[in-house]
Enzyme design. Structure first.
Site, PDB file in Angstrom:
ATOM      1  N   LYS A  67      30.651  -3.285 -78.289  1.00 33.88           N
ATOM      2  CA  LYS A  67      29.928  -2.380 -77.241  1.00 33.88           C
ATOM      3  C   LYS A  67      29.548  -1.070 -78.006  1.00 33.88           C
ATOM      4  CE  LYS A  67      33.305  -4.221 -73.811  1.00 33.88           C
ATOM      5  NZ  LYS A  67      32.383  -5.147 -73.174  1.00 33.88           N
TER       6      LYS A  67
ATOM      7  N   HIS B  77      39.546  -3.508 -66.103  1.00 34.17           N
ATOM      8  CA  HIS B  77      39.065  -4.883 -66.570  1.00 34.17           C
ATOM      9  C   HIS B  77      40.224  -6.157 -66.423  1.00 34.17           C
ATOM     10  CE1 HIS B  77      37.299  -7.717 -69.609  1.00 34.17           C
ATOM     11  NE2 HIS B  77      36.057  -7.308 -69.196  1.00 34.17           N
TER      12      HIS B  77
ATOM     13  N   GLN C 212      34.986   1.392 -72.797  1.00 33.61           N
ATOM     14  CA  GLN C 212      33.682   1.775 -72.111  1.00 33.61           C
ATOM     15  C   GLN C 212      33.429   3.264 -72.756  1.00 33.61           C
ATOM     16  OE1 GLN C 212      31.341  -0.115 -71.214  1.00 33.61           O
ATOM     17  NE2 GLN C 212      32.270  -1.880 -70.465  1.00 33.61           N
TER      18      GLN C 212
ATOM     19  N   CYS D  47      34.448  -9.154 -64.483  1.00 30.21           N
ATOM     20  CA  CYS D  47      35.945  -8.977 -64.930  1.00 30.21           C
ATOM     21  C   CYS D  47      36.723  -7.932 -64.296  1.00 30.21           C
ATOM     22  CB  CYS D  47      36.106  -9.199 -66.353  1.00 30.21           C
ATOM     23  SG  CYS D  47      34.898 -10.448 -67.250  1.00 30.21           S
TER      24      CYS D  47
ATOM     25  N   ASP E 119      42.542   2.147 -72.386  1.00 33.17           N
ATOM     26  CA  ASP E 119      41.576   1.221 -72.809  1.00 33.17           C
ATOM     27  C   ASP E 119      40.070   1.872 -72.833  1.00 33.17           C
ATOM     28  OD1 ASP E 119      39.364  -0.791 -72.849  1.00 33.17           O
ATOM     29  OD2 ASP E 119      40.123  -1.732 -70.901  1.00 33.17           O
TER      30      ASP E 119
HETATM   31  N1  7TS Z   1      38.085  -3.315 -71.038  1.00 27.69           N
HETATM   32  C1  7TS Z   1      36.920  -2.793 -70.520  1.00 27.69           C
HETATM   33  C2  7TS Z   1      37.031  -1.550 -69.784  1.00 27.69           C
HETATM   34  C3  7TS Z   1      35.542  -3.518 -70.799  1.00 27.69           C
HETATM   35  O1  7TS Z   1      34.673  -3.127 -69.895  1.00 27.69           O
HETATM   36  C4  7TS Z   1      35.760  -4.788 -71.343  1.00 27.69           C
HETATM   37  C5  7TS Z   1      34.637  -5.810 -71.688  1.00 27.69           C
HETATM   38  C6  7TS Z   1      37.063  -5.016 -71.969  1.00 27.69           C
HETATM   39  C7  7TS Z   1      37.969  -4.276 -71.831  1.00 27.69           C
HETATM   40  C8  7TS Z   1      37.169  -6.266 -72.664  1.00 27.69           C
HETATM   41  O2  7TS Z   1      36.589  -6.240 -73.785  1.00 27.69           O
HETATM   42  P1  7TS Z   1      36.337  -7.349 -74.986  1.00 27.69           P
HETATM   43  O3  7TS Z   1      35.405  -7.031 -76.045  1.00 27.69           O
HETATM   44  O4  7TS Z   1      37.631  -7.808 -75.509  1.00 27.69           O
HETATM   45  O5  7TS Z   1      35.559  -8.548 -74.177  1.00 27.69           O
HETATM   46  N2  7TS Z   1      33.645  -5.599 -70.449  1.00 27.69           N
HETATM   47  C9  7TS Z   1      32.636  -6.369 -70.247  1.00 27.69           C
HETATM   48  C10 7TS Z   1      31.788  -6.112 -69.229  1.00 27.69           C
HETATM   49  O6  7TS Z   1      31.946  -5.218 -68.439  1.00 27.69           O
HETATM   50  N3  7TS Z   1      30.753  -6.868 -69.392  1.00 27.69           N
HETATM   51  O7  7TS Z   1      31.088  -7.819 -70.392  1.00 27.69           O
HETATM   52  C11 7TS Z   1      32.319  -7.475 -70.942  1.00 27.69           C
END
Ligand code: 7TS
Length: 403
Positions: A219, A116, A196, A359, A193
């Protein structure tokens, strides 16, 4: 048969949307919404500051949430749990603090092409500022990382390695354990990370053998605005603060300051007490539900969705061909139809999915796709929703006049 979890999610009870965008953010169960509300109704004061009873209670609850996260990750000590806003902030903390003070010209940063942007851009910044080189391990067409290729990508210069436990586009697991072992041979560190992964499976920082791990509450059923960075105590102790200000100090003079002990050194400013309360409630909910049961529901729904998509002409699912490889995430292309149109048609049929590059632009480029449409499942989804989704996908080319 009645669904074991769905009735706990007010938004899903009050609308008939088929919510297939949980990889972006999950829905929240009533108990999490109540926990956040109750915090403001009963315990609200600025945690870590006042000495009166109410502030002590707010502090105790905040530290109780930290202990809950420690147990959730099987970490050694609650001092290793830093509350942040989200995964993005957690990774930036490591990049700005550990990265800028430990990497130098000639070092290498190694990440996978499936990352990401949150696990790419901070490393680009570190590379630009330190002269270290940012390199990638490339996946196969199915999203997998064969062991020999991961090993071949490691030179003795790799000092920081980072990868997602689960890709947010392909749902494939990243080679985190293997990368951790290889980077340790160089005396380097590994960041996982878990954005997910944490919502769907037990994440054990010791079993993974990593040095840092990041995830977002939103999430995994918790409120927005609360996330976690776990780091090995010796590393966190050696790192300079990321943000500076209130509550992260030991003492302050006109020209300099000394900093608080862990974890407070990394939690400058007023913290998200209500968010931590909600995160604790989400962890309790997930523990009661059990990752085995959650995994069974997700796998069975993913099988239904994947085999359905595979049977629709002109549809190509990105990544692996088996449901086990997807962890509830299915990104796909419909020949001749832009993903924005795909998602608009699905929306008309009451199905919420995400369209775009999610992203993860370098991954899409690597796979030869500009963008995709992504359906992502969670424990509250139903077979009826999957069937509605599949029926809508199968109507798309006809609706676009493509037969
Ligand atoms: N890493 C992964 C693997 C992610 O899927 C996401 C967010 C992030 C980092 C960043 O997370 P945040 O909470 O800091 O925004 N992924 C997604 C997505 O797949 N669609 O919207 C956000």
């Amino acid at each position: 048969m009645s669904h074991p979890f769905r009735a706990d999610f007010p938004l899903l009870v009050h609308t008939d949307i088929a919510f297939l965008d949980s990889a972006a953010t999950s829905q929240r169960p009533e108990c999490v919404i109540q926990a956040e509300k109750e915090y403001y109704e009963r315990y609200n004061a600025n945690p870590l500051r006042g000495f009166y009873d109410l502030a002590q209670e707010a502090t105790a609850r905040y530290e109780g949430a930290r202990e809950k996260v420690r147990a959730f990750l099987n970490a050694d000590s609650a001092e290793e749990i830093i509350f942040t806003r989200n995964t993005t902030e957690s990774i930036n903390l490591v990049a700005w603090s550990w990265g800028l003070s430990n990497l130098k010209k000639g070092d290498e940063i190694l990440i996978t092409i499936s990352e990401h942007h949150s696990n790419i851009l901070p490393w680009q910044m570190v590379a630009q500022r330190t002269g270290a080189v940012l390199r990638y391990i490339f996946c196969r067409e199915d999203g997998s990382y064969p062991k020999e290729e991961v090993e071949a990508a490691f030179t003795g210069k790799v000092k920081l390695a980072a990868a997602a436990l689960v890709s947010n586009v392909l749902g494939q697991e990243g080679p985190v354990r293997q990368m951790a072992k290889l980077v340790h041979l160089n005396g380097g560190v590994m960041l996982a990370d878990a954005a997910q992964a944490a919502p769907h499976m037990a994440v054990d920082v010791k079993a993974l053998g990593v040095d840092f791990l990041a995830f977002s509450g939103h999430k995994m059923l918790a409120p927005m605005g609360i996330g976690v960075l776990w780091g090995r105590k010796d590393l966190l102790d050696s790192m300079p603060p990321f943000l500076r200000g209130g509550e992260m100090i030991d003492s302050v003079r006109q020209q300099d300051a000394t900093f608080a002990e862990l974890p407070h050194k990394f939690e400058a400013g007023t913290v998200n007490g209500a968010g931590a309360e909600g995160l604790a409630a989400a962890i309790d909910y997930l523990s009661r539900a059990g990752f085995d049961r959650i995994g069974d529901i997700e796998l069975s729904l993913t099988r239904r969705a994947l085999s359905g998509l595979q049977a629709i002409p002109h549809v190509r699912v990105l990544g692996g061909t088996t449901a086990e490889e997807h962890h509830g995430i299915l990104a796909f292309l419909v020949d001749g139809v832009h993903p924005h149109d795909v998602s608009a048609i699905l929306n008309e049929d009451g199905v919420a999915v995400r369209a775009g590059h999610h992203c993860a632009q370098p991954l899409h480029t690597h796979l030869g796709a500009r963008s995709s449409t992504r359906a992502s499942l969670y424990l509250y989804n139903t077979e009826e929703e999957i069937d509605r989704f599949l029926e809508s996908v199968s109507s798309i080319r006809r609706k676009m006049g493509l037969g």
